[in-house]
Design a protein around this motif. Structure first.
Motif, PDB file in Angstrom:
ATOM      1  N   GLY A 161       0.619   3.085  -7.858  1.00 38.13           N
ATOM      2  CA  GLY A 161       0.937   3.856  -6.672  1.00 38.13           C
ATOM      3  C   GLY A 161       2.399   3.961  -6.309  1.00 38.13           C
ATOM      4  O   GLY A 161       2.742   4.588  -5.299  1.00 38.13           O
ATOM      5  N   LEU A 162       3.292   3.351  -7.101  1.00 37.00           N
ATOM      6  CA  LEU A 162       4.715   3.477  -6.778  1.00 37.00           C
ATOM      7  C   LEU A 162       5.147   4.940  -6.825  1.00 37.00           C
ATOM      8  O   LEU A 162       4.593   5.733  -7.577  1.00 37.00           O
ATOM      9  CB  LEU A 162       5.564   2.649  -7.736  1.00 37.00           C
ATOM     10  N   PRO A 163       6.149   5.306  -6.035  1.00 42.82           N
ATOM     11  CA  PRO A 163       6.519   6.726  -5.912  1.00 42.82           C
ATOM     12  C   PRO A 163       7.186   7.299  -7.152  1.00 42.82           C
ATOM     13  O   PRO A 163       7.877   6.594  -7.892  1.00 42.82           O
ATOM     14  CB  PRO A 163       7.481   6.737  -4.719  1.00 42.82           C
ATOM     15  N   THR A 164       6.969   8.594  -7.357  1.00 45.88           N
ATOM     16  CA  THR A 164       7.756   9.370  -8.307  1.00 45.88           C
ATOM     17  C   THR A 164       8.841  10.103  -7.518  1.00 45.88           C
ATOM     18  O   THR A 164       8.878  10.021  -6.287  1.00 45.88           O
ATOM     19  CB  THR A 164       6.889  10.419  -9.035  1.00 45.88           C
ATOM     20  N   VAL A 165       9.686  10.843  -8.214  1.00 49.08           N
ATOM     21  CA  VAL A 165      10.705  11.638  -7.517  1.00 49.08           C
ATOM     22  C   VAL A 165      10.250  13.091  -7.370  1.00 49.08           C
ATOM     23  O   VAL A 165      11.067  13.966  -7.071  1.00 49.08           O
ATOM     24  CB  VAL A 165      12.066  11.577  -8.246  1.00 49.08           C
ATOM     25  N   ALA A 166       8.956  13.341  -7.554  1.00 49.83           N
ATOM     26  CA  ALA A 166       8.466  14.724  -7.548  1.00 49.83           C
ATOM     27  C   ALA A 166       8.716  15.437  -6.233  1.00 49.83           C
ATOM     28  O   ALA A 166       8.945  16.658  -6.218  1.00 49.83           O
ATOM     29  CB  ALA A 166       6.977  14.752  -7.877  1.00 49.83           C
TER      30      ALA A 166
ATOM     31  N   ILE B 215      -1.710  23.484 -13.615  1.00 53.04           N
ATOM     32  CA  ILE B 215      -1.908  22.925 -12.276  1.00 53.04           C
ATOM     33  C   ILE B 215      -1.308  21.524 -12.236  1.00 53.04           C
ATOM     34  O   ILE B 215      -1.702  20.650 -13.014  1.00 53.04           O
ATOM     35  CB  ILE B 215      -3.410  22.854 -11.928  1.00 53.04           C
ATOM     36  N   VAL B 216      -0.352  21.299 -11.356  1.00 58.09           N
ATOM     37  CA  VAL B 216       0.236  19.973 -11.189  1.00 58.09           C
ATOM     38  C   VAL B 216      -0.278  19.380  -9.878  1.00 58.09           C
ATOM     39  O   VAL B 216      -0.004  19.900  -8.795  1.00 58.09           O
ATOM     40  CB  VAL B 216       1.774  20.027 -11.178  1.00 58.09           C
ATOM     41  N   ILE B 217      -1.044  18.313 -10.003  1.00 60.65           N
ATOM     42  CA  ILE B 217      -1.547  17.602  -8.825  1.00 60.65           C
ATOM     43  C   ILE B 217      -0.472  16.612  -8.400  1.00 60.65           C
ATOM     44  O   ILE B 217      -0.227  15.610  -9.067  1.00 60.65           O
ATOM     45  CB  ILE B 217      -2.871  16.888  -9.146  1.00 60.65           C
ATOM     46  N   ASN B 218       0.181  16.915  -7.307  1.00 58.59           N
ATOM     47  CA  ASN B 218       1.360  16.175  -6.871  1.00 58.59           C
ATOM     48  C   ASN B 218       1.031  15.324  -5.649  1.00 58.59           C
ATOM     49  O   ASN B 218       0.943  15.831  -4.529  1.00 58.59           O
ATOM     50  CB  ASN B 218       2.496  17.154  -6.549  1.00 58.59           C
ATOM     51  N   ASN B 219       0.856  14.021  -5.878  1.00 56.76           N
ATOM     52  CA  ASN B 219       0.724  13.096  -4.749  1.00 56.76           C
ATOM     53  C   ASN B 219       1.963  12.225  -4.595  1.00 56.76           C
ATOM     54  O   ASN B 219       1.986  11.285  -3.803  1.00 56.76           O
ATOM     55  CB  ASN B 219      -0.532  12.223  -4.887  1.00 56.76           C
ATOM     56  N   GLY B 220       3.007  12.542  -5.383  1.00 54.33           N
ATOM     57  CA  GLY B 220       4.268  11.817  -5.262  1.00 54.33           C
ATOM     58  C   GLY B 220       4.195  10.369  -5.690  1.00 54.33           C
ATOM     59  O   GLY B 220       5.009   9.553  -5.254  1.00 54.33           O
ATOM     60  N   ALA B 221       3.220  10.059  -6.562  1.00 54.47           N
ATOM     61  CA  ALA B 221       3.018   8.654  -6.912  1.00 54.47           C
ATOM     62  C   ALA B 221       2.536   8.496  -8.351  1.00 54.47           C
ATOM     63  O   ALA B 221       1.869   9.374  -8.893  1.00 54.47           O
ATOM     64  CB  ALA B 221       1.994   8.023  -5.971  1.00 54.47           C
ATOM     65  N   HIS B 222       2.871   7.354  -8.923  1.00 54.49           N
ATOM     66  CA  HIS B 222       2.275   6.928 -10.195  1.00 54.49           C
ATOM     67  C   HIS B 222       0.978   6.193  -9.864  1.00 54.49           C
ATOM     68  O   HIS B 222       0.855   4.982 -10.054  1.00 54.49           O
ATOM     69  CB  HIS B 222       3.236   5.994 -10.942  1.00 54.49           C
TER      70      HIS B 222
ATOM     71  N   SER C 168       0.843  -1.199   0.000  1.00 56.62           N
ATOM     72  CA  SER C 168       0.000   0.000   0.000  1.00 56.62           C
ATOM     73  C   SER C 168       0.875   1.244   0.000  1.00 56.62           C
ATOM     74  O   SER C 168       2.002   1.236   0.505  1.00 56.62           O
ATOM     75  CB  SER C 168      -0.936   0.018   1.217  1.00 56.62           C
ATOM     76  N   PHE C 169       0.333   2.307  -0.589  1.00 53.90           N
ATOM     77  CA  PHE C 169       1.069   3.559  -0.705  1.00 53.90           C
ATOM     78  C   PHE C 169       0.205   4.698  -0.170  1.00 53.90           C
ATOM     79  O   PHE C 169      -0.990   4.770  -0.460  1.00 53.90           O
ATOM     80  CB  PHE C 169       1.431   3.831  -2.170  1.00 53.90           C
ATOM     81  N   LYS C 170       0.813   5.579   0.619  1.00 55.55           N
ATOM     82  CA  LYS C 170       0.074   6.724   1.150  1.00 55.55           C
ATOM     83  C   LYS C 170       1.051   7.834   1.476  1.00 55.55           C
ATOM     84  O   LYS C 170       2.272   7.642   1.523  1.00 55.55           O
ATOM     85  CB  LYS C 170      -0.728   6.328   2.390  1.00 55.55           C
ATOM     86  N   ASN C 171       0.503   9.030   1.702  1.00 59.77           N
ATOM     87  CA  ASN C 171       1.311  10.146   2.195  1.00 59.77           C
ATOM     88  C   ASN C 171       0.513  10.872   3.262  1.00 59.77           C
ATOM     89  O   ASN C 171      -0.546  10.400   3.679  1.00 59.77           O
ATOM     90  CB  ASN C 171       1.736  11.073   1.040  1.00 59.77           C
ATOM     91  N   ASP C 172       0.987  12.010   3.712  1.00 56.69           N
ATOM     92  CA  ASP C 172       0.349  12.706   4.831  1.00 56.69           C
ATOM     93  C   ASP C 172      -0.575  13.838   4.399  1.00 56.69           C
ATOM     94  O   ASP C 172      -1.096  14.567   5.247  1.00 56.69           O
ATOM     95  CB  ASP C 172       1.416  13.266   5.786  1.00 56.69           C
ATOM     96  N   PHE C 173      -0.791  14.024   3.099  1.00 56.65           N
ATOM     97  CA  PHE C 173      -1.649  15.120   2.637  1.00 56.65           C
ATOM     98  C   PHE C 173      -3.118  14.720   2.683  1.00 56.65           C
ATOM     99  O   PHE C 173      -3.450  13.531   2.646  1.00 56.65           O
ATOM    100  CB  PHE C 173      -1.233  15.559   1.238  1.00 56.65           C
ATOM    101  N   THR C 174      -3.983  15.705   2.775  1.00 58.50           N
ATOM    102  CA  THR C 174      -5.410  15.434   2.984  1.00 58.50           C
ATOM    103  C   THR C 174      -6.294  15.732   1.777  1.00 58.50           C
ATOM    104  O   THR C 174      -7.335  15.107   1.613  1.00 58.50           O
ATOM    105  CB  THR C 174      -5.932  16.238   4.189  1.00 58.50           C
TER     106      THR C 174
END
Length: 376
Positions: free
Chosen positions: A295-300, A283-290, A177-183
């Protein structure tokens, strides 16, 4: 076939270094690599498939070991040049194992952007002098071993080979699973963009962003004519938007982009900045993931995209992580006469019942073009 069996066969040709762009068809492989290697010198997620191939070449030059590049077949267009002018045995003779997810396989239903690419995948590999083998759901370990043994002398002679992975051919039982701290969610961001943009044209990027935009229009009772859904050509939506903005200088044009897409062809930012269209909002929607492919991470989150945009010549730069900040930035962009870049920090995830556009790509093109004709 369990992906661990597939990996063991790759190891028989000395392949233990992986670099790629995630693909939903290769989800089992991607999850296995992330679980066992993380993001490390042995497993790199690159910006685009050409980037992957060059990284792989550097690895071979430094170690003499065969690298593995994984990708969706839609990425073959990005590797034609490095395969032909870098890897080929009449140039540098750098061997590489390609693992390619086969979207749009003939005879199987798929999305329109995959149909032609899927039909020419094997022929394209043949033209590029890359021997290929299709791994299917019923491929046995023995069949794979025989083909791997056949590939070994080709690799030793400086040629590249490809395993083309059909639907559901590889399996992996462990959950990742992939997640970050943004809401903020991506869908919320897009909903707020449509509320502020009104009847302005929107160009949206590949994947779930365009799917969500389509459904938001349905929920709002709005026509789809305002939107160009870039269902393929990942990384090019901002350039499409630039072409429209320059041709319609009195119309505000909005581009809904993703972090993976923006990274894939980041040079577009420099071209946009050099043209500095005062009517474009990027507008770049950046969730840091593909996310659209697993859901694997990008380097954004290492790239500071807003600073890149500023250095490229964008005049109005915002980074937001809350809906209140987003609304303020969108309203300012609507009224501003300046090239605008808004980076939104968002969570990973989407609705489980998210659908797909019910209109064809051609219908989308025609209605969008007819609408643009009405604008100054």
């Amino acid at each position: 076939m369990q992906v661990s069996v597939f990996i063991e066969q790759l190891k028989r040709v000395g392949a233990s270094h992986f670099v790629g762009v995630p693909d939903s068809q290769l989800k089992a492989l991607c999850n296995y690599l992330y679980k066992n290697c993380g993001i490390s010198p042995d497993h790199i997620i690159a910006a685009n498939e050409g980037n992957c191939t060059a990284l792989a070449a550097g690895y071979y030059l430094a170690t003499g070991k065969v690298p593995v590049v994984y990708m969706q077949n839609s990425g073959l267009g990005n590797v034609v040049n490095p395969i032909a002018s870098l890897l080929n045995d009449r140039v540098y003779g750098i061997p590489c194992v390609f693992v390619i997810g086969w979207r749009g396989e003939p005879g199987l239903k798929d999305e329109p952007q995959h149909v032609f690419q899927g039909a020419v995948t094997l022929d394209l590999l043949k033209v590029m002098d890359v021997a290929s083998f299709v791994v299917r759901k019923d491929t046995t370990e023995q069949e794979l071993a025989v083909k791997t043994a056949e590939f070994q002398p080709l690799l030793a002679a400086g040629k590249s080979v490809a395993f083309v992975v059909a639907k559901e051919a590889l399996t992996y039982d462990e959950k990742v699973s992939f997640k970050n701290d943004f809401t903020m969610t991506r869908e919320e961001v897009i909903r707020h963009v449509t509320a502020v943009s009104g009847e302005d044209p929107i160009v949206s990027t590949t994947g779930k962003a365009s799917r969500e935009l389509f459904e938001i229009r349905v929920q709002n009772g709005q026509p789809h004519k305002y939107d160009f859904l870039t269902v393929g050509s990942m990384g090019h939506s901002s350039s499409i938007a630039l072409g429209i903005a320059l041709s319609k200088p009195h119309t505000k044009v909005w581009c809904i982009d993703g972090d993976g897409a923006a990274l894939m062809h980041m040079g577009a930012l420099a071209v946009i900045g050099s043209q500095h269209p005062r009517n474009l909002v990027h507008i770049v929607i950046n969730n840091g993931a593909h996310e659209s492919v697993g859901g694997l991470p990008t380097v954004a989150n290492h790239a500071r995209l807003a600073d890149v945009a500023r250095a490229c010549g964008y005049g109005n730069i915002k980074v937001v992580s809350a809906l209140e900040e987003l609304d303020e930035s969108l309203k300012e962009a609507k009224d501003a006469g300046a090239l605008t870049f808004i980076e939104t920090k968002t969570a990973i995830g989407s609705r489980a019942d998210l659908g797909r556009p019910t209109t064809s790509a051609m219908e989308n093109r025609d209605s969008f073009m007819e609408y643009l004709k009405e604008l100054r």
